[in-house]
Scaffold this active site. Structure first.
Site, PDB file in Angstrom:
ATOM      1  N   SER A  74       0.808  -1.215   0.000  1.00  0.00           N
ATOM      2  CA  SER A  74       0.000   0.000   0.000  1.00  0.00           C
ATOM      3  C   SER A  74       0.843   1.267   0.000  1.00  0.00           C
ATOM      4  O   SER A  74       0.401   2.308  -0.507  1.00  0.00           O
ATOM      5  CB  SER A  74      -0.944   0.002   1.206  1.00  0.00           C
ATOM      6  N   ASP A 236      -6.084   6.887   9.183  1.00  0.00           N
ATOM      7  CA  ASP A 236      -5.976   5.678   9.996  1.00  0.00           C
ATOM      8  C   ASP A 236      -4.720   5.665  10.860  1.00  0.00           C
ATOM      9  O   ASP A 236      -4.492   4.733  11.614  1.00  0.00           O
ATOM     10  CB  ASP A 236      -6.036   4.424   9.114  1.00  0.00           C
ATOM     11  N   HIS A 239      -1.128   4.502   7.484  1.00  0.00           N
ATOM     12  CA  HIS A 239      -0.624   4.816   6.148  1.00  0.00           C
ATOM     13  C   HIS A 239      -0.233   6.282   6.064  1.00  0.00           C
ATOM     14  O   HIS A 239      -0.873   7.137   6.678  1.00  0.00           O
ATOM     15  CB  HIS A 239      -1.687   4.510   5.085  1.00  0.00           C
TER      16      HIS A 239
END
Length: 353
Positions: A74, A236, A239
């Site tokens: 990611s 969050d 990330h």
């Protein structure tokens, strides 16, 4: 066992197919497994599909174009941002295009939630597009999913080897220091820091042994996160945010230019005043894991690649380049013929963290 010996042992265990658990200890592993479940509940699962950075960069610049494949998880895909210009890929391709004064075609194969076990498949897909350079960001999900470090390193070695056998230059951003991530609670925070640093050091060793070069991400976001957590990390708190991805790319661009042999001649040899030099690979790997932006690449001493303590490497602290506002990618380019395998992005689907 010292950090250098542990990194060397972990890389050896991976190469020989061993478990490597004893390098960190069963106690640390047990804590990691238990606490990782707690951390993942706090962080949650990634559910959004990030913008795809695949396309052409460097509008108006001359050719021949540089072709870059972006592989990994990611952090490579740019999870958490809404604009393609804010992704790691867009910052990376724009930076390389600006510094090289060349057009760049980037194709992203990165997948949200990818662990190192997915890298070989991504590498095979990338090889089909004939890139000049592959940039790999992988490892963080291995830590949060309690994958044995030796298994992570073994998968990375396989992916790098496949790319290098195909004649592709490889730059690997090693596992970041997960001890800087605020949602990870103690004692996992301390375990994750130790685990991720040792994984990063072992990644460096295996990348160099297989013909690539590594760049330490370390705690590149740590100081900024402590000063301005809302700016450097996304909602969050795991990330990176848009500015966080920009920071990651700024560390990678100089080493990408070096891998493509596009740096000026005055940066061709290590500079002692910048704490650069030639070291055995394990010692360099441990240093690199603690200092973000440190590049490690294989070299020779007296015509030999190896000394008594292993592979010789250059440890470099590449000069950062001026930031360039990231472009949005063009999906088509009028001046270059692009193979059909390059045009258009592969479908992406979230698969958890």
């Amino acid at each position: 066992m010292g950090a250098t010996g542990a990194a060397r042992k972990l890389a050896s265990a991976a190469a020989l197919g061993g478990g490597g658990l004893s390098v960190l200890g069963a106690g640390l592993y047990g804590v990691l497994v238990a606490e990782a479940k707690i951390a993942r509940k706090v962080i949650g699962n990634a559910t959004d599909v990030p913008p795809d950075a695949t396309g052409w960069y460097g509008r108006g610049r001359p050719g021949p174009a540089i072709r870059i494949a972006l592989l990994g998880d990611s952090s490579a895909a740019g999870y958490g941002v809404q604009r393609v210009e804010d992704t790691t890929g867009a910052h990376l391709a724009t930076g390389v295009a600006a510094q090289a004064d060349r057009r760049v075609h980037l194709r992203s194969f990165a997948k949200v939630g990818a662990q190192s076990s997915a890298l070989a498949g991504q590498a095979d897909a990338a090889i089909g597009t004939h890139p000049d350079l592959a940039v790999v960001l992988i490892g963080a999900n291995d830590v949060t999913h309690s994958v044995l470090p030796s298994a992570s390193v073994r998968h990375l070695a396989e992916g790098v080897r496949r790319l290098r056998d195909a004649g592709v230059a490889v730059v690997v951003g090693t596992c970041p220091d997960l001890g800087t991530i605020r949602p990870i609670p103690p004692p996992l925070k301390q375990v994750a820091r130790e685990w991720s640093r040792r994984l990063a050091a072992a990644q460096t060793i295996t990348v160099v042994e297989n013909g690539g070069r590594s760049v330490s991400l370390g705690d590149i976001l740590g100081p900024e996160f402590e000063a301005a957590p809302a700016l450097l990390f996304g909602p969050d708190r795991f990330h990176p945010s848009a500015d966080g991805y920009k920071q990651l790319a700024s560390v990678l661009v100089p080493s990408c230019l070096a891998a493509l042999d596009l740096l000026p001649d005055d940066e061709s040899v290590p500079e002692p005043l910048r704490r650069e030099g030639i070291l055995p690979v394990a010692a360099a790997a441990v240093r690199a894991a603690r200092t973000p932006g440190t590049e490690v690449d294989g070299t020779e001493v007296g015509g030999s690649q190896r000394g008594l303590r292993g592979r010789w490497v250059e440890l470099r602290h590449r000069r950062r380049r001026p930031a360039t506002p990231a472009e949005s990618p063009d999906q088509h380019e009028d001046h270059d013929e692009v193979p059909e395998t390059v045009v258009g992005a592969p479908p992406t689907a979230p698969s958890g963290e």
